[in-house]
Each structure stands twice: as C-alpha cells, then as structure tokens.
Design an enzyme around this catalytic site. Sequence first.
Site, PDB file in Angstrom:
ATOM      1  CG  ASP A  24       0.422   2.229   3.481  1.00 33.77           C
ATOM      2  OD1 ASP A  24       1.165   1.295   3.103  1.00 33.77           O
ATOM      3  OD2 ASP A  24      -0.477   2.712   2.768  1.00 33.77           O
ATOM      4  CG  HIS A  41       9.171  -3.842   4.204  1.00 37.28           C
ATOM      5  ND1 HIS A  41       7.994  -3.129   4.296  1.00 37.28           N
ATOM      6  CD2 HIS A  41       9.055  -4.598   3.087  1.00 37.28           C
ATOM      7  CE1 HIS A  41       7.197  -3.454   3.284  1.00 37.28           C
ATOM      8  NE2 HIS A  41       7.827  -4.339   2.530  1.00 37.28           N
ATOM      9  CG  LEU A 135       3.445   2.048  25.373  1.00 35.65           C
ATOM     10  CD1 LEU A 135       2.432   3.179  25.176  1.00 35.65           C
ATOM     11  CD2 LEU A 135       4.621   2.243  24.414  1.00 35.65           C
TER      12      LEU A 135
HETATM   13  C1  IPE Z   1      -2.138  -1.803   5.333  1.00 37.25           C
HETATM   14  O1  IPE Z   1      -1.348  -1.359   4.298  1.00 37.25           O
HETATM   15  C2  IPE Z   1      -1.457  -2.917   6.078  1.00 37.25           C
HETATM   16  C3  IPE Z   1      -0.318  -2.539   6.900  1.00 37.25           C
HETATM   17  C4  IPE Z   1       0.145  -1.326   7.053  1.00 37.25           C
HETATM   18  C5  IPE Z   1       0.326  -3.617   7.611  1.00 37.25           C
HETATM   19  P1  IPE Z   1      -1.456  -1.958   2.817  1.00 37.25           P
HETATM   20  O2  IPE Z   1      -0.390  -1.305   2.039  1.00 37.25           O
HETATM   21  O3  IPE Z   1      -1.452  -3.438   2.871  1.00 37.25           O
HETATM   22  O4  IPE Z   1      -2.901  -1.475   2.373  1.00 37.25           O
HETATM   23  P2  IPE Z   1      -3.478  -1.219   0.907  1.00 37.25           P
HETATM   24  O5  IPE Z   1      -3.191  -2.459   0.101  1.00 37.25           O
HETATM   25  O6  IPE Z   1      -2.783  -0.029   0.356  1.00 37.25           O
HETATM   26  O7  IPE Z   1      -4.935  -0.960   1.116  1.00 37.25           O
HETATM   27  C1  IPE Z   2       3.595  -0.817   4.834  1.00 38.71           C
HETATM   28  O1  IPE Z   2       4.281  -0.379   3.712  1.00 38.71           O
HETATM   29  C2  IPE Z   2       4.151  -2.100   5.386  1.00 38.71           C
HETATM   30  C3  IPE Z   2       3.272  -3.252   5.205  1.00 38.71           C
HETATM   31  C4  IPE Z   2       2.115  -3.266   4.610  1.00 38.71           C
HETATM   32  C5  IPE Z   2       3.734  -4.514   5.762  1.00 38.71           C
HETATM   33  P1  IPE Z   2       3.940  -0.944   2.270  1.00 38.71           P
HETATM   34  O2  IPE Z   2       4.780  -2.140   2.003  1.00 38.71           O
HETATM   35  O3  IPE Z   2       2.483  -1.157   2.099  1.00 38.71           O
HETATM   36  O4  IPE Z   2       4.428   0.264   1.366  1.00 38.71           O
HETATM   37  P2  IPE Z   2       3.698   0.881   0.092  1.00 38.71           P
HETATM   38  O5  IPE Z   2       2.292   1.177   0.483  1.00 38.71           O
HETATM   39  O6  IPE Z   2       3.770  -0.171  -0.981  1.00 38.71           O
HETATM   40  O7  IPE Z   2       4.472   2.108  -0.240  1.00 38.71           O
HETATM   41 MG    MG Z   3       0.964   0.017   1.490  1.00 41.75          MG
END
Ligand code: IPE
Ligand code: IPE
Ligand code: MG
Length: 255
Positions: A24, A41, A135
Amino acid sequence: MSPPRCGDERDAMTTPEHVAIIMDGNGRWAKARGLPRVAGHRAGVEALRKTVRAASDLGVGWLTVYAFSSENWSRPKSEVSDLMGLLKLFIRRDLAELHQSGVRVRVIGDRVGLAPDIASLLDEAESLTAENRALNLVIAFNYGGRDEIVRASRRIAEAVARGSLESSAVTAEVFAGFLDTAGIPDPDLVIRTSGEQRMSNFLPWQSAYSELVFLSCYWPDFTQEHFADALRQYAARERRFGGVLPRGVAQGVAS
Ligand code: IPE
Ligand code: IPE
Ligand code: MG
C-alpha cells in the site's frame, strides 16, 4: 529513511514460512513527488520485483502479495485500467525470469468477469510454473476476503445440494479446502506498508493467527532491509494460538 532496528538473537530460528504483503501507498508516494498516481503504481511494480528476489534470499517459502482488491474497482476508470495494464506488463515481462528462478505462481481472487486477456495470462503464469519449487508467489488479484468466503460457501451449498457433501462434514478444515487458498499454508506474517493499520479485506480467514507488522514506508520505497526488519519483528513475537507456553519459553527456543 533507514528502518527501525529491532534486533533479536532468535531470528535465524524463526523465519516465517509464509509472508503476505499488503503493498500500500503507491498513490501517496507519487503525490509526495508531484507525480500522477500511475507513476506510483509503476514504482510499486519495481518494488514487487525486488521483493520476490528478497523473499528467496531471506528464506521465505511462500510470498503472497495483494495486487488488486475486489473493492479497487471503485477507483476512477483510468486508474483501474492503469493497474490492469501494469499487471499484464508484469506477467509478460517477468514470467520467463520468474520461471527460470524456480518461482511457482498462483493467483487467488475471482477470475470470473476479468478481461479474457488478463484471465489467460494468469492461467499461463500458473500452468507454466506449476512444477517449480524454489519460491511460491501467490498473487491476490481481484481478491476480497469476504467475496472468497461467499464463493466458497456457495460451492459448499452446491455440493451439499448435489449430495456429494454432508453438511455435518463441513469442518474448518473442509471449509478451507473450498477457499481460493486451498493447499496454501496460512500466512505466518502479514506486512502492510504505508502506515495504515487495517486489513482491507485481505485474507480474513487465513490470517486469524498471523502476526501483523505495519511499516510506515510507502510500498515503492520497500526494500530488502524493511523486509528483513519485519522478519526480525516477527522473530521476537511469541505465538500462542490460544494456548499457553511454559513460563519463560518463547517461540523459537521452545524445542
Ligand atoms: C489494499 O489497499 C489493497 C491493495 C493493496 C491491493 P487499499 O488502498 O485499497 O486499501 P484501503 O482503501 O486504504 O483500505
Ligand atoms: C496500493 O497503493 C496499490 C493498490 C491498491 C492497487 P494505493 O494506490 O492504494 O496507494 P495509496 O494508498 O492511495 O497511497
Ligand atoms: Mg491504498
């Protein structure tokens, strides 16, 4: 930023067999640099590549990564399409190398409703690497824990209705066999980056007794050092699974 150290002499004895990661913070990483979210990303994919290598180096046998949740469809269309494109790119670019390194890929999440090109890439990744043993890389894609449990329950109900399963035979073990993670050990350790301290529908059944480590770094900044630090924190934990340990005996020195 150098990660906090939490030294513990028992770490070599308590490497988790299965580490699951909520990757995240890509969007905030990009925002902090004045870049569009897609740049975060992209950087996140680079961090994933390094993390797969680090998992092998650190002696972890199973690595599960949360790549796209069933709730992530609610993001703007353009971001969803960027994320789909990056998954395709990752598999197209890295599959041969993953295969060469002996990585076995498995994908969990709902395959129904995915674009045909994505679904077939996921199938290809699984079938090409099925015999590898170095792995196990589990990619949680279009994955949501509640959705997984509902789909499993539906299949169980269908099996009972067909007469191929007795409802009284449905134990926790049998139930687990209907989940996407059938045959995969439960994660010993779940790591979440970005400072958020929640599970966001990730492996709710499987993480019932997992140790949780929350790191403040954003996912694109996650390094082998952060990984090693999380493993050190894990090694210092005492897992009890609802039982008791003899006084003064901690995990890793019990046997
Ligand atoms: C969780 O992160 C999903 C992934 C890392 C793929 P999100 O960014 O979607 O979660 P919330 O919305 O902060 O709970
Ligand atoms: C995690 O990073 C990737 C996915 C959920 C696909 P985010 O896109 O949730 O990044 P933040 O949380 O908005 O910083
Ligand atoms: Mg996120």
